[in-house]
Design a protein around this motif. Structure first.
Motif, mmCIF file in Angstrom:
data_model
loop_
_atom_site.group_PDB
_atom_site.id
_atom_site.type_symbol
_atom_site.label_atom_id
_atom_site.label_comp_id
_atom_site.label_asym_id
_atom_site.label_seq_id
_atom_site.Cartn_x
_atom_site.Cartn_y
_atom_site.Cartn_z
ATOM 1 N N THR A 655 0.559 -0.942 0.070
ATOM 2 C CA THR A 655 -0.043 0.293 -0.130
ATOM 3 C C THR A 655 1.028 1.486 -0.241
ATOM 4 N N ILE A 656 -0.126 2.596 -0.776
ATOM 5 C CA ILE A 656 1.518 3.412 -0.910
ATOM 6 C C ILE A 656 1.604 4.420 1.168
ATOM 7 N N HIS A 657 0.093 3.741 1.979
ATOM 8 C CA HIS A 657 1.019 4.006 3.262
ATOM 9 C C HIS A 657 2.657 3.553 4.006
ATOM 10 N N LYS A 658 2.448 1.951 3.482
ATOM 11 C CA LYS A 658 3.522 1.318 3.275
ATOM 12 C C LYS A 658 4.707 1.509 2.735
ATOM 13 N N SER A 659 4.420 2.306 1.959
ATOM 14 C CA SER A 659 5.759 2.604 1.252
ATOM 15 C C SER A 659 6.201 4.261 1.638
ATOM 16 N N GLN A 660 5.495 5.191 2.861
ATOM 17 C CA GLN A 660 6.181 5.822 3.867
ATOM 18 C C GLN A 660 7.336 5.784 3.707
ATOM 19 N N GLY A 661 8.080 7.171 3.439
ATOM 20 C CA GLY A 661 9.790 7.432 3.931
ATOM 21 C C GLY A 661 10.721 6.326 3.475
ATOM 22 N N SER A 662 10.012 5.003 1.689
ATOM 23 C CA SER A 662 10.674 4.743 1.291
ATOM 24 C C SER A 662 10.958 5.628 0.035
ATOM 25 N N GLU A 663 12.366 5.262 -0.643
ATOM 26 C CA GLU A 663 12.170 5.580 -2.290
ATOM 27 C C GLU A 663 13.092 4.668 -2.682
ATOM 28 N N TYR A 664 12.324 4.840 -3.830
ATOM 29 C CA TYR A 664 12.268 3.344 -4.928
ATOM 30 C C TYR A 664 12.813 3.724 -6.060
ATOM 31 N N PRO A 665 14.114 3.009 -6.814
ATOM 32 C CA PRO A 665 14.009 3.289 -8.194
ATOM 33 C C PRO A 665 13.189 2.979 -9.313
ATOM 34 N N ALA A 666 12.093 2.986 -9.589
ATOM 35 C CA ALA A 666 10.863 2.725 -10.097
ATOM 36 C C ALA A 666 9.338 2.253 -9.687
ATOM 37 N N VAL A 667 8.434 3.211 -9.447
ATOM 38 C CA VAL A 667 7.447 3.030 -8.855
ATOM 39 C C VAL A 667 6.417 2.854 -10.231
ATOM 40 N N ILE A 668 5.525 2.003 -9.920
ATOM 41 C CA ILE A 668 4.610 1.296 -10.366
ATOM 42 C C ILE A 668 3.099 1.450 -9.527
ATOM 43 N N LEU A 669 2.647 2.783 -10.048
ATOM 44 C CA LEU A 669 1.384 3.297 -8.844
ATOM 45 C C LEU A 669 0.021 3.007 -10.090
ATOM 46 N N VAL A 670 -1.026 1.603 -9.244
ATOM 47 C CA VAL A 670 -2.005 1.642 -9.550
ATOM 48 C C VAL A 670 -3.141 1.961 -9.298
ATOM 49 N N LEU A 671 -4.237 2.371 -10.532
ATOM 50 C CA LEU A 671 -5.859 3.450 -9.624
ATOM 51 C C LEU A 671 -6.591 2.633 -9.885
ATOM 52 N N HIS A 672 -7.705 2.891 -9.595
ATOM 53 C CA HIS A 672 -9.018 2.239 -10.070
ATOM 54 C C HIS A 672 -10.047 3.014 -9.445
ATOM 55 N N THR A 673 -10.946 2.937 -10.085
ATOM 56 C CA THR A 673 -12.043 3.069 -9.133
ATOM 57 C C THR A 673 -13.266 2.196 -8.027
ATOM 58 N N GLN A 674 -12.288 0.540 -8.251
ATOM 59 C CA GLN A 674 -12.364 0.155 -7.077
ATOM 60 C C GLN A 674 -11.880 0.618 -6.090
ATOM 61 N N HIS A 675 -10.787 1.279 -5.779
ATOM 62 C CA HIS A 675 -9.994 2.285 -4.580
ATOM 63 C C HIS A 675 -10.822 3.448 -4.287
ATOM 64 N N PHE A 676 -11.947 4.268 -4.850
ATOM 65 C CA PHE A 676 -12.953 4.798 -4.473
ATOM 66 C C PHE A 676 -12.354 5.457 -3.489
ATOM 67 N N GLN A 677 -13.348 4.302 -1.825
ATOM 68 C CA GLN A 677 -13.013 5.204 -0.865
ATOM 69 C C GLN A 677 -11.872 6.137 -0.096
ATOM 70 N N MET A 678 -10.457 5.181 -1.111
ATOM 71 C CA MET A 678 -8.990 5.614 -0.472
ATOM 72 C C MET A 678 -8.962 6.987 -1.145
ATOM 73 N N LEU A 679 -9.157 7.176 -2.521
ATOM 74 C CA LEU A 679 -8.906 7.283 -3.434
ATOM 75 C C LEU A 679 -8.823 9.251 -2.397
ATOM 76 N N ARG A 680 -7.522 9.835 -2.462
ATOM 77 C CA ARG A 680 -6.827 11.157 -1.889
ATOM 78 C C ARG A 680 -6.158 11.349 -2.348
ATOM 79 N N ARG A 681 -6.280 13.457 -2.763
ATOM 80 C CA ARG A 681 -5.070 13.524 -3.750
ATOM 81 C C ARG A 681 -3.718 13.587 -2.782
ATOM 82 N N ASN A 682 -3.518 13.636 -1.508
ATOM 83 C CA ASN A 682 -1.696 12.989 -0.479
ATOM 84 C C ASN A 682 -1.811 11.720 -0.642
ATOM 85 N N LEU A 683 -2.929 11.181 -1.183
ATOM 86 C CA LEU A 683 -2.317 9.567 -1.185
ATOM 87 C C LEU A 683 -1.983 9.675 -2.883
#
Length: 725
Positions: A655-683
């Motif tokens: 989860t994006i929450h669990k990635s806080q404080g980390s940095e990775y060479p490459a990130v694939i960020l999966v976004l879908h309306t399935q995630h509706f209840q969690m979708l926030r700008r700061n996320l």
């Protein structure tokens, strides 16, 4: 399971030794066993429910035969019980099944050959005789004796739980928490399971309590329910909660009159486990440890902000010129002002997004401090953040937990308000991640004479734990704040940086095609199945081929939530099969398979092992005999017993929450309306800023638009800002 049921017959009895356990669920007790039954040439498949299942045991079953369309003839047991084996063959299979730590097939054979039918009696009553066998030294001896005793008690717990309709998966953890009196402890107050045992929720404990005869309207149930609701709310970031709303939540959970809830709250307040506080026109309720942490943290910050800065008097203009010569970088006016403020303010906050020069500023401040012989300590909430801080400053940085040094004897940090850290300056990076409790423990350990520098990005997600400390400190205006906003020219060349700032302003990312390779892409697709397929292709083929990045080490998949078809759990199952050829060579525990070469993440703080929530490692070894998994955390091997594996989750995706404080060479960020209840700008902003060389948004534009419009993070109930102000 679909089956052609035969005509109803009188129940039959069946018995024999278990040759193989095809399947056993510790949660439900459901098992599929291969049993050697007298009069049958082939092994009989027996399906039923039992607390535990081990090869070599003798079972007795009562049930009927039926023909499964897929698996053929089976015996469906209505009643099933297991008995320790009595034949030498069964004993050897039983001991060698991995049931007891330290005994594998080799030593099982040795034990049975030496002690014959008395082998169980010897282990139980005369264990010292084991030392006469070659290869059984004191270490293995103690493992066998301890393992034998443990499995006896664990089985008792399993039988107790299953007899009351509760899954047996957490039996070992219950034993390790309560010891040999576990059953008595749980019978006395089953609700303690929800508080003490990871993975057992309130509803499970409540189900057990009602089966044990505890009345649904009892005060003990109401008190447990109130505490559970407050604990759940603290998991959502709240330090306290309005009493009226809390009562509504508790009534909804327990389905009992609110008068009983009010009595329970009164009792908890009287006993000192809850604290009431009047806030404007409301009454708020705190769990006692959160109340103490909030009050104390406000007091500590005010104390630290007072007095003289530890830096001796300097000519600041000359110091800035000197540091520019040292670094070869020309500082911006905003950075020069910030350095001046840092030499004068005992507590200072530096905040800003990517590319605004936070790292350059912190380095410059530290160079001046070190030139004047100040003792500077650096820390960050996660191992990866601490490592990055070390690399960028050239000064050793530690995680907050390692800096404070956990003492396993007292189960407390060695450094606290009585035993302070030795430093003139403390720098806390990624401080937006630090929750109320940890920030309190950290800052109370800082000498009153020291200066504190809190560095972080206020626009990222707040801490996973309770509180919104960095935001509250900034909003209180109790200490000076430096806000860096200017994106520097070199950073502005990165599409990751420019699009992160666009998203933070609520604007859609710039997706103009470029002839050159970009570091930011959006791949649009609305169908979940298409997302799954594209994700695997990106990780296995396209990114490694085009950017030369390694699928497991360099690429991190991020998603807003754990659940759903596009959540971290589901994606991890697919990615494990796609990326790890050894995935079938592992051990299955708690619904997850753990195999050599799997990428895993620690999901809770384990002070004894010195691994902390969010640490990522690679499984190097799965030892069935010792029942251990060895994980490599950046060169440091850490061993987990099989029953401790619920502390680890697969980490191909997280989860994006669990990635806080980390940095990775490459990130694939999966976004879908399935995630509706969690979708926030700061996320989304937090997810994008985790990528260093490449960020790919994969999913639907609609989901991204929803996130961009949701700028307001949910309010967290906390009075830190008011206490500071």
């Amino acid at each position: 399971m679909s089956a052609n049921t035969t005509t109803e017959k009188q129940a039959e009895m069946l018995s024999g030794p278990v040759e193989r356990v095809t399947f056993h669920s510790a949660e439900s007790g459901f098992c599929v066993l291969k049993v050697k039954v007298h009069g049958h040439d082939e092994l009989v498949t027996v399906v039923g429910h039992n607390a535990s299942a081990t090869a070599g045991e003798y079972i007795e079953a009562k049930g009927s035969w039926f023909n499964d369309r897929e698996h053929g003839l089976q015996f469906k047991a209505q009643f099933l019980r297991s008995i320790p084996p009595t034949t030498l063959e069964g004993m050897e299979k039983y001991l060698g099944s991995g049931l007891i730590k330290g005994i594998g097939p080799h030593f099982a054979s040795k034990l049975v050959a030496a002690f014959k039918e008395q082998v169980f009696e010897v282990i139980e009553h005369e264990p010292e005789r084991l030392l006469t066998l070659e290869g059984i030294g004191k270490v293995r001896f103690s493992k066998i004796v301890k393992g034998w005793q443990e499995q006896k008690v664990v089985r008792q717990i399993m039988v107790f739980l299953q007899s009351h309709g509760i899954g047996t998966m957490r039996a070992v953890r219950i034993y390790k928490t309560y010891g040999e009196q576990a059953v008595e402890f749980v019978q006395e107050n089953p609700y303690r399971l929800a508080q003490d045992i990871r993975g057992i929720g309130f509803k499970t404990a409540d189900q057990l309590a009602q089966r044990l005869g505890i009345d649904a309207h009892s005060l003990i149930r109401a008190r447990a329910g109130v505490n559970h609701v407050l604990l759940e709310l603290s998991g959502d970031g709240h330090c306290a909660f309005p009493q009226g709303q809390l009562i509504e939540e508790a009534v909804k959970l327990l389905e009992i009159p609110d008068e009983i809830i009010r009595n329970a709250i009164d009792q908890e307040v009287t006993d000192g486990t809850l604290v009431r506080e009047a806030v404007d026109d409301e009454i708020w309720l705190y769990l006692i440890h959160l109340y103490k942490a909030e009050v104390n943290l406000a007091k500590v910050i005010r104390q630290l902000a007072q007095g003289d800065h530890p830096l001796p008097p300097i000519e600041i203009d000359k110091a800035i010129q000197w540091v520019e010569q040292q670094t070869g970088l020309a500082l911006a006016p905003s950075q020069r002002e910030a350095i001046t403020l840092a030499t004068q303010s005992k507590v200072l906050v530096i905040t800003g997004g990517p590319g605004v020069g936070k790292t350059t500023l912190v380095n410059s401040i530290l160079k001046i401090f070190q030139a004047k012989k100040l003792n500077c300590l650096l820390c960050a909430p996660t191992g990866r953040a601490a490592k990055r801080l070390s690399e960028s400053t050239g000064i050793t940085a530690k995680t907050i937990h390692r800096l404070l040094e956990f003492d396993p004897i007292t189960a407390q940090f060695k450094h606290n308000w009585e035993n302070r850290l030795t430093c003139d300056v403390l720098v806390v990076d990624e401080s937006s991640m630090v929750d109320l409790v940890l920030m309190n423990k950290l800052l109370q350990s800082v000498p009153d004479t020291a200066a504190v520098l809190l560095v972080g990005d206020i626009d990222q997600l707040p801490s996973v734990g309770p509180g919104n400390v960095l935001a509250d400190v900034i909003d209180s205006q109790a200490v000076p704040v430096v806000r860096l906003t200017e994106v520097f020219r070199q950073a502005a060349k990165s599409q990751i940086v420019t699009n992160a700032h666009r998203i933070n302003r609520g604007q859609f990312p710039d997706l103009q095609p470029s002839e050159e390779l970009s570091d930011f892409y959006f791949i649009e697709t609305n169908e979940p199945e298409a997302i799954h397929g594209l994700l695997l292709k990106l990780v296995r083929e396209r990114i490694p081929k085009r950017f030369g990045l390694k699928p497991i080490e360099d690429i991190q998949i991020l998603t807003p939530m754990n659940r759903s078809g596009l959540g971290a759990r589901s994606l991890n199952v697919e990615l494990q099969k796609a990326l790890n050829p050894q995935w079938m060579m592992g051990v299955e525990r708690y619904g997850t398979r753990y195999a050599p070469d799997d990428k895993v993440m620690q999901t809770e703080n384990n002070y004894e092992k010195e691994v902390f929530n969010g640490d990522i490692g690679i499984i190097r070894k799965v030892d069935v005999v010792e029942q251990e998994v060895t994980v490599d955390f950046e060169g440091r091997p850490v061993k987990y017993d099989f029953d401790e594996l619920d502390e680890l989750s697969l980490a191909y995706a997280c989860t994006i929450h669990k990635s806080q404080g980390s940095e990775y060479p490459a990130v694939i960020l999966v976004l879908h309306t399935q995630h509706f209840q969690m979708l926030r700008r700061n996320l989304v902003y937090t997810g994008i800023t985790r990528g260093k060389r490449l960020v790919i948004l994969l999913g639907s534009k609609k989901a991204l638009w929803i996130a961009l419009k949701q700028s307001e993070a949910g309010k967290r109930f906390s009075r830190l800002k008011a206490r500071l102000a």
